[in-house]
Design a protein around this motif. Structure first.
Motif, mmCIF file in Angstrom:
data_model
loop_
_atom_site.group_PDB
_atom_site.id
_atom_site.type_symbol
_atom_site.label_atom_id
_atom_site.label_comp_id
_atom_site.label_asym_id
_atom_site.label_seq_id
_atom_site.Cartn_x
_atom_site.Cartn_y
_atom_site.Cartn_z
ATOM 1 N N SER A 102 0.826 -1.204 0.000
ATOM 2 C CA SER A 102 0.000 0.000 0.000
ATOM 3 C C SER A 102 0.862 1.257 0.000
ATOM 4 O O SER A 102 0.548 2.241 -0.667
ATOM 5 C CB SER A 102 -0.911 -0.023 1.228
ATOM 6 O OG SER A 102 -1.747 1.084 1.244
ATOM 7 N N TYR A 103 1.961 1.230 0.742
ATOM 8 C CA TYR A 103 2.894 2.359 0.745
ATOM 9 C C TYR A 103 3.554 2.527 -0.625
ATOM 10 O O TYR A 103 3.743 3.641 -1.102
ATOM 11 C CB TYR A 103 3.951 2.156 1.826
ATOM 12 C CG TYR A 103 5.071 3.164 1.764
ATOM 13 C CD1 TYR A 103 4.892 4.457 2.211
ATOM 14 C CD2 TYR A 103 6.307 2.817 1.215
ATOM 15 C CE1 TYR A 103 5.914 5.385 2.135
ATOM 16 C CE2 TYR A 103 7.335 3.726 1.137
ATOM 17 C CZ TYR A 103 7.136 5.009 1.602
ATOM 18 O OH TYR A 103 8.143 5.924 1.516
ATOM 19 N N LEU A 104 3.894 1.413 -1.263
ATOM 20 C CA LEU A 104 4.568 1.473 -2.555
ATOM 21 C C LEU A 104 3.677 2.050 -3.652
ATOM 22 O O LEU A 104 4.185 2.565 -4.649
ATOM 23 C CB LEU A 104 5.078 0.089 -2.953
ATOM 24 C CG LEU A 104 6.266 -0.433 -2.136
ATOM 25 C CD1 LEU A 104 6.605 -1.857 -2.542
ATOM 26 C CD2 LEU A 104 7.470 0.475 -2.289
ATOM 27 N N VAL A 105 2.364 1.963 -3.487
ATOM 28 C CA VAL A 105 1.455 2.589 -4.453
ATOM 29 C C VAL A 105 1.725 4.085 -4.516
ATOM 30 O O VAL A 105 1.801 4.670 -5.603
ATOM 31 C CB VAL A 105 -0.016 2.299 -4.075
ATOM 32 C CG1 VAL A 105 -0.970 3.161 -4.882
ATOM 33 C CG2 VAL A 105 -0.333 0.831 -4.290
ATOM 34 N N GLN A 150 -1.389 6.847 -10.417
ATOM 35 C CA GLN A 150 -2.406 7.891 -10.475
ATOM 36 C C GLN A 150 -3.717 7.318 -10.998
ATOM 37 O O GLN A 150 -3.743 6.282 -11.654
ATOM 38 C CB GLN A 150 -1.952 9.039 -11.389
ATOM 39 C CG GLN A 150 -0.724 9.774 -10.906
ATOM 40 C CD GLN A 150 -0.950 10.474 -9.581
ATOM 41 O OE1 GLN A 150 -2.027 11.017 -9.345
ATOM 42 N NE2 GLN A 150 0.053 10.449 -8.721
ATOM 43 N N GLY A 151 -4.784 8.016 -10.712
ATOM 44 C CA GLY A 151 -6.089 7.697 -11.272
ATOM 45 C C GLY A 151 -6.738 6.472 -10.666
ATOM 46 O O GLY A 151 -6.596 6.160 -9.486
ATOM 47 N N ALA A 152 -7.464 5.762 -11.522
ATOM 48 C CA ALA A 152 -8.249 4.615 -11.074
ATOM 49 C C ALA A 152 -7.360 3.470 -10.579
ATOM 50 O O ALA A 152 -7.743 2.757 -9.641
ATOM 51 C CB ALA A 152 -9.138 4.120 -12.205
ATOM 52 N N LEU A 153 -6.183 3.303 -11.192
ATOM 53 C CA LEU A 153 -5.279 2.236 -10.745
ATOM 54 C C LEU A 153 -4.868 2.453 -9.294
ATOM 55 O O LEU A 153 -4.860 1.522 -8.490
ATOM 56 C CB LEU A 153 -4.041 2.171 -11.649
ATOM 57 C CG LEU A 153 -2.978 1.156 -11.234
ATOM 58 C CD1 LEU A 153 -3.528 -0.258 -11.313
ATOM 59 C CD2 LEU A 153 -1.742 1.298 -12.096
ATOM 60 N N TRP A 207 -6.421 4.152 -6.859
ATOM 61 C CA TRP A 207 -7.508 3.944 -5.910
ATOM 62 C C TRP A 207 -7.939 2.486 -5.856
ATOM 63 O O TRP A 207 -8.322 1.988 -4.792
ATOM 64 C CB TRP A 207 -8.671 4.868 -6.249
ATOM 65 C CG TRP A 207 -8.318 6.283 -5.946
ATOM 66 C CD1 TRP A 207 -8.087 7.274 -6.850
ATOM 67 C CD2 TRP A 207 -8.080 6.836 -4.660
ATOM 68 N NE1 TRP A 207 -7.730 8.427 -6.194
ATOM 69 C CE2 TRP A 207 -7.722 8.183 -4.839
ATOM 70 C CE3 TRP A 207 -8.132 6.330 -3.368
ATOM 71 C CZ2 TRP A 207 -7.433 9.021 -3.777
ATOM 72 C CZ3 TRP A 207 -7.836 7.178 -2.307
ATOM 73 C CH2 TRP A 207 -7.492 8.503 -2.517
ATOM 74 N N THR A 208 -7.866 1.796 -6.977
ATOM 75 C CA THR A 208 -8.198 0.371 -6.970
ATOM 76 C C THR A 208 -7.211 -0.406 -6.108
ATOM 77 O O THR A 208 -7.614 -1.242 -5.282
ATOM 78 C CB THR A 208 -8.192 -0.177 -8.410
ATOM 79 O OG1 THR A 208 -9.134 0.558 -9.187
ATOM 80 C CG2 THR A 208 -8.551 -1.649 -8.435
ATOM 81 N N LEU A 209 -5.921 -0.133 -6.275
ATOM 82 C CA LEU A 209 -4.915 -0.828 -5.472
ATOM 83 C C LEU A 209 -5.055 -0.506 -3.988
ATOM 84 O O LEU A 209 -4.964 -1.399 -3.135
ATOM 85 C CB LEU A 209 -3.508 -0.480 -5.963
ATOM 86 C CG LEU A 209 -3.101 -1.064 -7.308
ATOM 87 C CD1 LEU A 209 -1.757 -0.503 -7.737
ATOM 88 C CD2 LEU A 209 -3.054 -2.573 -7.243
ATOM 89 N N ILE A 210 -5.280 0.751 -3.680
ATOM 90 C CA ILE A 210 -5.435 1.130 -2.270
ATOM 91 C C ILE A 210 -6.643 0.427 -1.648
ATOM 92 O O ILE A 210 -6.558 -0.116 -0.540
ATOM 93 C CB ILE A 210 -5.548 2.663 -2.144
ATOM 94 C CG1 ILE A 210 -4.186 3.308 -2.399
ATOM 95 C CG2 ILE A 210 -6.071 3.068 -0.773
ATOM 96 C CD1 ILE A 210 -4.213 4.810 -2.451
#
Length: 116
Positions: free
Chosen positions: A40-43, A49-52, A54-57
């Motif tokens: 989560s930190y590495l995101v 950015q963008g949808a990717l 927020w999806t990963l988070i």
């Protein structure tokens, strides 16, 4: 035959059986939580950015919450009725919020289309 006298408090107390989980299970879950928190930190570190992003988070957040609820709150070992009573209402709320969000998007688009 001689009858043994048992104190009333000891006789009235039911035999309690505690389920003991191995400490290795908790260490594995802590390790998995550490790995998921690192991901989560590495995101943010890699500037997704963008949808990717927020999806990963959201995926990492849900995985961590699921592990905590399943193991540390002992939901993995509870009866199905209790699990359903705790998990189905928030799931229904998520579905209803999604429906409201889609209706809000539709309303916003129709206002932009007709009131310009």
């Amino acid at each position: 035959m001689e009858q043994q006298l048992v104190p009333f408090a000891a006789a009235a107390r039911p035999q309690q059986q505690h389920q003991q989980h191995p400490i290795a299970l908790y260490f594995k879950i802590w390790g998995m939580l550490f790995v998921l928190s690192t991901l989560s930190y590495l995101v943010d570190y890699f500037h997704f950015q963008g949808a990717l992003r927020w999806t990963l988070i959201l995926v990492f957040m849900m995985l961590k919450a699921g592990l905590i609820v399943a193991v540390f709150m002992h939901m993995a070992w509870e009866r199905m009725a209790l699990v359903c009573a705790i998990l189905i209402p928030p799931g229904a709320l998520i579905v209803l919020v999604g429906l409201m969000a889609s209706e809000a998007n539709y309303t916003n688009l129709t206002r932009l289309l007709f009131f310009r």
